[in-house]
Write a protein that holds these residues in place. Structure first.
Motif, short mmCIF file in Angstrom:
data_model
loop_
_atom_site.label_atom_id
_atom_site.label_comp_id
_atom_site.label_asym_id
_atom_site.label_seq_id
_atom_site.Cartn_x
_atom_site.Cartn_y
_atom_site.Cartn_z
N ARG A 162 -6.72 23.51 27.13
CA ARG A 162 -6.22 22.26 26.60
C ARG A 162 -4.98 21.83 27.36
N VAL A 163 -4.68 20.53 27.31
CA VAL A 163 -3.51 20.01 28.01
C VAL A 163 -2.24 20.70 27.55
N SER A 164 -2.17 21.06 26.27
CA SER A 164 -0.98 21.71 25.74
C SER A 164 -0.70 23.03 26.44
N ASP A 165 -1.75 23.60 27.08
CA ASP A 165 -1.59 24.86 27.80
C ASP A 165 -1.33 24.64 29.29
N GLN A 166 -1.34 23.37 29.73
CA GLN A 166 -1.17 23.07 31.14
C GLN A 166 -0.03 22.08 31.33
N LYS A 167 1.12 22.58 31.72
CA LYS A 167 2.31 21.75 31.85
C LYS A 167 2.18 20.70 32.95
N THR A 168 1.26 20.91 33.90
CA THR A 168 1.12 19.98 35.02
C THR A 168 0.31 18.74 34.66
N PHE A 169 -0.33 18.73 33.49
CA PHE A 169 -1.15 17.60 33.10
C PHE A 169 -0.76 17.09 31.72
N PRO A 170 0.37 16.39 31.62
CA PRO A 170 0.78 15.85 30.32
C PRO A 170 -0.22 14.84 29.81
N GLN A 171 -0.46 14.85 28.52
CA GLN A 171 -1.43 13.94 27.90
C GLN A 171 -0.84 12.55 27.73
N PHE A 172 -1.62 11.53 28.09
CA PHE A 172 -1.21 10.15 27.91
C PHE A 172 -1.25 9.79 26.42
N HIS A 173 -0.26 9.01 25.98
CA HIS A 173 -0.24 8.48 24.61
C HIS A 173 -0.08 6.97 24.68
N SER A 174 -0.91 6.26 23.94
CA SER A 174 -0.79 4.80 23.92
C SER A 174 0.35 4.39 23.01
N GLU A 175 0.73 3.13 23.09
CA GLU A 175 1.82 2.62 22.26
C GLU A 175 1.30 1.96 20.99
N THR A 176 0.00 2.04 20.77
CA THR A 176 -0.60 1.38 19.61
C THR A 176 -1.14 2.40 18.62
N ASP A 177 -0.94 2.11 17.35
CA ASP A 177 -1.49 2.94 16.27
C ASP A 177 -2.21 1.99 15.31
N GLN A 178 -3.43 1.63 15.67
CA GLN A 178 -4.18 0.61 14.95
C GLN A 178 -4.35 0.91 13.46
N ASP A 179 -4.64 2.16 13.12
CA ASP A 179 -4.89 2.49 11.72
C ASP A 179 -3.65 2.96 10.97
N LYS A 180 -2.49 2.89 11.63
CA LYS A 180 -1.20 3.20 10.99
C LYS A 180 -1.18 4.59 10.34
N ASP A 181 -1.76 5.57 11.04
CA ASP A 181 -1.77 6.92 10.48
C ASP A 181 -0.73 7.82 11.13
N GLY A 182 0.13 7.23 11.97
CA GLY A 182 1.17 8.02 12.62
C GLY A 182 0.70 8.69 13.90
N ILE A 183 -0.56 8.43 14.28
CA ILE A 183 -1.13 9.01 15.50
C ILE A 183 -1.56 7.87 16.41
N ASP A 184 -1.15 7.91 17.67
CA ASP A 184 -1.47 6.81 18.58
C ASP A 184 -2.98 6.72 18.83
N ASP A 185 -3.43 5.56 19.27
CA ASP A 185 -4.87 5.31 19.46
C ASP A 185 -5.54 6.30 20.40
N GLN A 186 -4.88 6.60 21.53
CA GLN A 186 -5.50 7.50 22.51
C GLN A 186 -5.78 8.87 21.89
N THR A 187 -4.81 9.37 21.15
CA THR A 187 -4.97 10.67 20.50
C THR A 187 -6.00 10.59 19.38
N ASP A 188 -5.98 9.49 18.63
CA ASP A 188 -6.95 9.30 17.56
C ASP A 188 -8.38 9.28 18.10
N ILE A 189 -8.59 8.61 19.23
CA ILE A 189 -9.92 8.54 19.83
C ILE A 189 -10.38 9.93 20.27
N LEU A 190 -9.48 10.67 20.90
CA LEU A 190 -9.80 12.03 21.32
C LEU A 190 -10.12 12.91 20.13
N LYS A 191 -9.26 12.87 19.12
CA LYS A 191 -9.46 13.69 17.93
C LYS A 191 -10.72 13.26 17.18
#
Length: 237
Positions: A36-65
């Motif tokens: 996972r990216v969390s185990d690889q410091k050379t590849f930080p995960q991109f995070h979007s600036e939008t949280d469409q469903d207002k759950d405290g998690i950005d869209d990019q992460t929400d889509i992945l999850k």
């Protein structure tokens, strides 16, 4: 007479075995287990600036999850029509991985595609629009994301350009890019390809020569204009 009967049967079995072998090759996992990216410091995960469903998690992460949560239900592969659009019986196809991933971020892909088809019919090769199925066809999603999402590099060697939560489209297939990467830094793909698939998260990008699109649902862009193709600044928060 017997020889004439045996030869066609033999050819039939050869063709069946060859087809099965092709499917197995495309679906099998290869190489060592990724990280996972969390185990690889050379590849930080991109995070979007939008949280469409207002759950405290950005869209990019929400889509992945959302994609990971969907395949965790172990849907069985079967292509069929559903009144209401979304499969509700434990079955699904490749496009459902994307639809449920986006649904987890607060986006109704069925509604979005139906609206775009209605307003821009000439952009789609559809004789008779049907919201229940249009969003579940790869060719339609290629048009939709090409119009509404950020278009990115299709060269898998540009590893930092590929981020978990991105959308990858093949000639007749689609999936969500994983945050899990192989030893070369190339990410796995979360997808649903066939009834014989051994895993829903697989190291296949380097073996595919039919990548036709790589997109990022950035900032909930629904403007109807294709986002400019550019490098996205990586956010390591």
């Amino acid at each position: 007479m017997k020889k004439h009967k045996i030869i066609p049967v033999f050819i039939f079995f050869v063709v069946v075995l060859a087809a099965a072998g092709g499917i197995w090759f495309r679906c099998k996992d290869t190489g060592p287990a990724g990280k996972r990216v969390s185990d690889q410091k050379t590849f930080p995960q991109f995070h979007s600036e939008t949280d469409q469903d207002k759950d405290g998690i950005d869209d990019q992460t929400d889509i992945l999850k959302g994609a990971l949560d969907y395949v965790a239900t172990k849907p069985k592969y079967k292509s069929q029509y559903y009144n209401g659009g979304y499969p509700d019986d434990g079955y699904g196809v490749c496009t459902d991985v994307v639809a449920f991933a986006m649904k987890a971020a607060g986006y109704d892909l069925m509604r979005l595609v139906a609206k775009d088809v209605e307003q821009h019919t000439d952009a789609y090769d559809i004789d008779q629009p049907d919201p229940n199925i249009d969003y579940r066809r790869v060719k339609n999603l290629q048009v939709y994301f090409g119009r509404h999402a950020q278009s990115l590099a299709t060269d898998v060697s540009d590893v930092e350009e590929w981020q978990g939560g991105d959308i990858v489209i093949f000639r007749k297939h689609i999936g969500i890019v994983s945050d899990k990467r192989n030893k070369n830094g190339v990410p796995y793909v979360i997808h649903h390809y066939s009834p014989w698939q051994r895993s829903y998260e697989q190291d296949i990008l380097e073996r595919r020569s039919d990548i036709v699109g790589h997109y990022r649902w950035n900032f909930g862009n629904e403007s109807g204009e294709k986002a400019k193709q550019n490098k996205t600044t990586q956010n390591s928060r």
